[in-house]
Design a protein around this motif. Sequence first.
Motif, PDB file in Angstrom:
ATOM      1  N   ASP A  34     -56.882  -5.883   2.423  1.00 45.79           N
ATOM      2  CA  ASP A  34     -57.190  -4.776   1.531  1.00 45.79           C
ATOM      3  C   ASP A  34     -57.919  -3.709   2.346  1.00 45.79           C
ATOM      4  N   TYR A  36     -60.240  -2.038   1.273  1.00 44.88           N
ATOM      5  CA  TYR A  36     -61.641  -2.426   1.018  1.00 44.88           C
ATOM      6  C   TYR A  36     -61.712  -3.913   1.372  1.00 44.88           C
ATOM      7  N   VAL A  37     -62.031  -4.207   2.630  1.00 49.03           N
ATOM      8  CA  VAL A  37     -61.871  -5.584   3.124  1.00 49.03           C
ATOM      9  C   VAL A  37     -62.784  -6.574   2.384  1.00 49.03           C
ATOM     10  N   ASP A  38     -63.893  -6.046   1.838  1.00 47.22           N
ATOM     11  CA  ASP A  38     -64.780  -6.949   1.084  1.00 47.22           C
ATOM     12  C   ASP A  38     -64.087  -7.496  -0.167  1.00 47.22           C
ATOM     13  N   LYS A  39     -63.119  -6.734  -0.719  1.00 44.09           N
ATOM     14  CA  LYS A  39     -62.383  -7.247  -1.877  1.00 44.09           C
ATOM     15  C   LYS A  39     -61.511  -8.434  -1.456  1.00 44.09           C
ATOM     16  N   GLN A  41     -62.146 -10.443   1.080  1.00 45.33           N
ATOM     17  CA  GLN A  41     -63.061 -11.563   1.360  1.00 45.33           C
ATOM     18  C   GLN A  41     -63.560 -12.200   0.059  1.00 45.33           C
ATOM     19  N   GLU A  42     -63.803 -11.363  -0.940  1.00 36.89           N
ATOM     20  CA  GLU A  42     -64.289 -11.875  -2.231  1.00 36.89           C
ATOM     21  C   GLU A  42     -63.260 -12.811  -2.865  1.00 36.89           C
ATOM     22  N   ASP A  45     -63.270 -16.105  -0.905  1.00 40.27           N
ATOM     23  CA  ASP A  45     -64.442 -16.929  -1.239  1.00 40.27           C
ATOM     24  C   ASP A  45     -64.291 -17.515  -2.644  1.00 40.27           C
ATOM     25  N   ALA A  53     -59.594 -12.439   6.021  1.00 37.52           N
ATOM     26  CA  ALA A  53     -59.576 -11.135   5.361  1.00 37.52           C
ATOM     27  C   ALA A  53     -59.275 -10.086   6.409  1.00 37.52           C
ATOM     28  N   LYS A  55     -58.495  -5.864   7.152  1.00 36.28           N
ATOM     29  CA  LYS A  55     -58.573  -4.497   6.629  1.00 36.28           C
ATOM     30  C   LYS A  55     -57.236  -3.770   6.802  1.00 36.28           C
TER      31      LYS A  55
END
Length: 383
Positions: A34, A36-39, A41-42, A45, A53, A55
């Motif tokens: 994504d 938004y790489v944190d999305k 990773q979320e 998890d 994950a 980017k």
Amino acid sequence: MLKVAIIGAGAISTSHIEAYLQFPERCQIVAISDIYVDKAQERIDHYGLKAKAVKDYKELLTAEIDLVSICTPPYTHASLAVEFMEANTHVMVEKPMASSLEECDMMNDASRRTGKLLSVVAQNRFKTPMMKMKSVLESGLMGKILHVQVDSFWWRGYSYYDLWWRGTWEKEGGGPTLNHAVHHIDALLWMMGSPSEVQAFMSNVAHDNAEVEDLSIGLLRYANGSLGQLTSSVVHHGEEQQLIFQGAKARVSTPWKVKASNSKSNGFPEPNPELESQLQAYYDVLPEVAYEGHAGQIDNVLTAIETGSPLLIDGISGRQTLEFITAIYKSASTGQLVKFPIGPEDAFYTREGVQANATHFYEKKKSIENFAATTITTGSTYK
Ligand SMILES: NC(=O)c1ccc[n+]([C@@H]2O[C@H](COP(=O)([O-])OP(=O)(O)OC[C@H]3O[C@@H](n4cnc5c(N)ncnc54)[C@H](O)[C@@H]3O)[C@@H](O)[C@H]2O)c1
């Protein structure tokens, strides 16, 4: 064990992840991408995946990915699908297949050139009432189909179009005719084949923060003289979605209801309980689908990769659906009656052509990166 990547970790990605997780012996999600790489990773998890994950999806074009699920906004579908097929990866792309017929043709060309599978998501076909309806229509018990009514009724509030990619002809590619009714148009074409002509109206009655329509009505004429009507809407409270088929001998619908009439000597109707019972009995013994919705389609794609069996929903079918939608946009924007097929010479064939020629209702007023609420609904169960 097939290696799977998911591109786009937004709302619909969870349907793909949960579906792949139903087949742990056959596939493994190895990456989620994504911007938004944190999305990404979320998601990893949340589901406890052994995946990375990423980017930039381009990192995955070189990796050994067997199958990719493209879950990004419509304007990105064509280029992503072509790049992945060219990198030797089978593609399952979310609906709508793309935002123009030119892009659909590029995707189908890439599939032919590379020999990679291209499946376009239409998960409603993998629902028991839809599969049963297809069999009922094929049984011929209702006689010739004279009229079809498709109510693609959805409801979305004003803020729906605040998301950055929604509400513009450029990025979303259209309103509910493209993005919501696409499910019911796929089912309609699967069950009835293509009409020969379309005449349509569209409007934007409740979302003055979007360029695109929020309501359209298409009138369909089939080569055999039968007629149809399709309403595509995000302004219908209750979201009562249905397909009603009026045959010469009986009426059936999804959600399931059957009615049959005989004629009295004066032409007025009286019930035909024998035919109603026959249709009901036929319906009742048809099998349930083994896997519902996205899981059903993913099972179909995995099986096609594993065994070489045909896809239920390929890029040709996805293109037919987009051709029908393009006809509605063209007719509603120009006032013309539109006949099929729609080819490269048509002003609405390219994305630029649609953007230049489709009615622009309002300007997008707001653009937010992500909503706080991440859960979505994906339509009727037809039960
Ligand atoms: N089958 C269904 O019932 C259904 C339901 C909802 C949405 N959809 C479709 O799924 C697609 C995504 O919709 P959504 O509701 O999940 O949207 P969303 O905005 O919640 O998610 C899309 C994600 O893609 C990411 N993204 C955008 N460009 C990217 C790129 N180049 N590389 C990697 N990630 C990128 C965005 O950051 C976002 O997280 C759309 O085509 C939509 O029509 C299908």
